[in-house]
Scaffold this motif. Structure first.
Motif, PDB file in Angstrom:
ATOM      1  N   ARG A  20       0.846  -1.179   0.000  1.00 19.50           N
ATOM      2  CA  ARG A  20       0.000   0.000   0.000  1.00 19.50           C
ATOM      3  C   ARG A  20       0.889   1.239   0.000  1.00 19.50           C
ATOM      4  NH1 ARG A  20      -4.884  -1.608   4.262  1.00 19.50           N
ATOM      5  NH2 ARG A  20      -5.031  -3.804   3.600  1.00 19.50           N
ATOM      6  N   THR A  21       0.731   2.079  -0.993  1.00 19.66           N
ATOM      7  CA  THR A  21       1.485   3.330  -1.016  1.00 19.66           C
ATOM      8  C   THR A  21       0.619   4.454  -0.478  1.00 19.66           C
ATOM      9  OG1 THR A  21       0.861   3.872  -3.302  1.00 19.66           O
ATOM     10  CG2 THR A  21       2.890   2.608  -2.962  1.00 19.66           C
ATOM     11  N   ILE A  22       1.280   5.428   0.125  1.00 22.07           N
ATOM     12  CA  ILE A  22       0.617   6.613   0.655  1.00 22.07           C
ATOM     13  C   ILE A  22       1.342   7.836   0.109  1.00 22.07           C
ATOM     14  CG2 ILE A  22      -0.173   5.469   2.756  1.00 22.07           C
ATOM     15  CD1 ILE A  22       2.228   6.769   4.189  1.00 22.07           C
ATOM     16  N   PRO A  23       0.667   8.985   0.042  1.00 24.32           N
ATOM     17  CA  PRO A  23       1.332  10.181  -0.485  1.00 24.32           C
ATOM     18  C   PRO A  23       2.497  10.609   0.400  1.00 24.32           C
ATOM     19  CG  PRO A  23      -1.058  10.472  -0.405  1.00 24.32           C
ATOM     20  CD  PRO A  23      -0.744   9.236   0.380  1.00 24.32           C
ATOM     21  N   ALA A  24       3.638  10.862  -0.205  1.00 21.09           N
ATOM     22  CA  ALA A  24       4.809  11.277   0.556  1.00 21.09           C
ATOM     23  C   ALA A  24       4.585  12.608   1.268  1.00 21.09           C
ATOM     24  CB  ALA A  24       6.020  11.391  -0.373  1.00 21.09           C
ATOM     25  N   ASP A  25       3.669  13.429   0.746  1.00 22.74           N
ATOM     26  CA  ASP A  25       3.429  14.741   1.361  1.00 22.74           C
ATOM     27  C   ASP A  25       2.191  14.750   2.253  1.00 22.74           C
ATOM     28  OD1 ASP A  25       1.490  14.500  -0.576  1.00 22.74           O
ATOM     29  OD2 ASP A  25       1.908  16.421  -1.561  1.00 22.74           O
ATOM     30  N   ALA A  26       1.672  13.571   2.609  1.00 20.99           N
ATOM     31  CA  ALA A  26       0.492  13.512   3.474  1.00 20.99           C
ATOM     32  C   ALA A  26       0.792  14.167   4.823  1.00 20.99           C
ATOM     33  CB  ALA A  26       0.067  12.068   3.680  1.00 20.99           C
ATOM     34  N   ASP A  27      -0.193  14.885   5.386  1.00 16.29           N
ATOM     35  CA  ASP A  27       0.062  15.535   6.670  1.00 16.29           C
ATOM     36  C   ASP A  27      -0.050  14.533   7.815  1.00 16.29           C
ATOM     37  OD1 ASP A  27      -2.660  15.407   7.743  1.00 16.29           O
ATOM     38  OD2 ASP A  27      -3.170  17.043   6.385  1.00 16.29           O
ATOM     39  N   SER A  28       0.446  14.933   8.967  1.00 19.77           N
ATOM     40  CA  SER A  28       0.567  14.012  10.095  1.00 19.77           C
ATOM     41  C   SER A  28      -0.784  13.514  10.586  1.00 19.77           C
ATOM     42  CB  SER A  28       1.337  14.682  11.234  1.00 19.77           C
ATOM     43  OG  SER A  28       0.672  15.858  11.665  1.00 19.77           O
ATOM     44  N   ARG A  29      -1.816  14.349  10.534  1.00 19.41           N
ATOM     45  CA  ARG A  29      -3.142  13.905  10.987  1.00 19.41           C
ATOM     46  C   ARG A  29      -3.687  12.821  10.079  1.00 19.41           C
ATOM     47  NH1 ARG A  29      -6.466  19.388  12.817  1.00 19.41           N
ATOM     48  NH2 ARG A  29      -5.031  20.010  14.508  1.00 19.41           N
TER      49      ARG A  29
END
Length: 240
Positions: free
Chosen positions: A114-123
Motif C-alpha cells: 500500500r502506497t501513501i502520499p509522501a506529502d500527506a500531513d501528520s493527521r
C-alpha cells in the motif's frame, strides 16, 4: 491481529545486480534488510507493506514489476503465483523493493503493498495508521507490516540532495526514534523540515506511529548509516 513491524529503506542499491562491482559497499545494509523481513515472517502469519509514492494505491499479490528503469531488468513479484504476468516498468520504488525483499527473504509468501502520499500531513497519517490497525486486529491471523522509508538525502556534499546542515540532527533523531520504537517522536516529525532535507519516508513512519498507538513495542536495531549521503535505518518492532 497486529504483531510486528520491520523497517527498511528503499534504495535500488539494495539489489546486487544494480550495484555491480560496488555491491560490497552495501552488503551490511542489504543483509540487514533481508534479515528484517526474515524476522517479520517468523513473527507473523501474514504481512503487508507500506511505502510512500505520489498517491494512495494498493498493489495486490498478482503484481509484477521490473527494475529495468534503474539499469538492469531484474523482475520482482509480490507472490510466487505472479510470475506469468508481464512486468510493469512503472511501479513505485517501494513496491519494487518490497517485491525484491519478499523474493529473497520469504519466497513462499505473498504480500500486498500500500502506497501513501509522501506529502500527506501528520493527521492523515495518524488516521490511516489507526484504520490499518483496526483492520489487522480484526483478522484471526497475526499480521506484520513492512515499512519502507528513506531518511534525509542531504547528509553530505555528494548526496543526491546536496548538503543541508539541518539534516544530520534530524536524521539522528529519526534513527534514535526508530531504534527505541518512540512513536511520539515519529508522530511529531516536522513535515516541512523533512521535505526540505529530503527525508522522504516521513509519512510512512507516521502511519506506523498511528498503527502502533499506545502499545509498548520491543525494538531491535539492525543497521543505521548513510552510504552515499542518504540516511538509512533497518530494524524490527514487536509486541509481546
Amino acid at each position: 491481529m497486529f504483531r510486528a513491524a520491520a523497517l527498511v529503506p528503499t534504495p535500488p542499491l539494495l539489489v546486487p545486480e544494480l550495484t555491480g562491482s560496488r555491491a560490497a559497499e552495501t552488503v551490511d545494509l542489504r543483509n540487514a534488510a533481508v534479515g528484517a523481513v526474515t524476522a517479520l515472517t517468523a513473527l507473523a502469519d501474514r504481512w503487508l507493506a507500506v511505502g510512500v509514492d505520489l498517491g494512495e494505491v494498493r498493489y495486490d499479490e498478482t503484481t509484477v514489476g521490473t527494475l529495468r528503469g534503474f539499469g538492469v531488468d531484474v523482475v520482482v513479484t509480490l507472490s510466487g503465483r505472479a510470475a506469468a504476468t508481464v512486468p510493469d516498468p512503472e511501479l513505485p520504488l517501494a513496491v519494487l523493493i518490497a517485491g525484491w525483499l519478499r523474493g529473497v527473504a520469504a519466497p513462499d509468501t505473498a504480500v500486498e503493498v500500500r502506497t501513501i502520499p509522501a506529502d500527506a500531513d501528520s493527521r492523515w497519517c495518524a488516521r490511516i495508521g489507526a484504520e490499518l490497525r483496526r483492520e489487522l486486529d480484526a483478522a484471526a491471523e497475526t499480521w506484520g507490516v513492512l515499512v519502507l522509508a528513506d531518511g534525509a538525502n542531504t547528509l553530505t556534499a555528494k548526496a543526491p540532495g546536496s548538503f543541508d546542515e539541518r539534516a544530520e540532527e534530524l536524521q539522528r533523531g529519526i534513527d534514535d526514534a526508530l531504534a527505541a520504537a518512540d512513536v511520539g517522536s515519529l508522530a511529531a516529525l516536522d513535515s516541512e523540515l523533512c521535505a526540505a532535507v529530503g527525508a522522504g519516508g516521513r509519512a510512512a513512519w507516521q502511519v506506523l506511529a498511528g498503527l502502533v498507538g499506545t502499545d509498548a513495542m520491543s525494538a531491535t536495531e539492525l543497521y543505521r548509516g548513510a552510504p552515499f549521503g542518504v540516511g538509512y535505518f533497518v530494524g524490527t518492532w514487536s509486541r509481546g
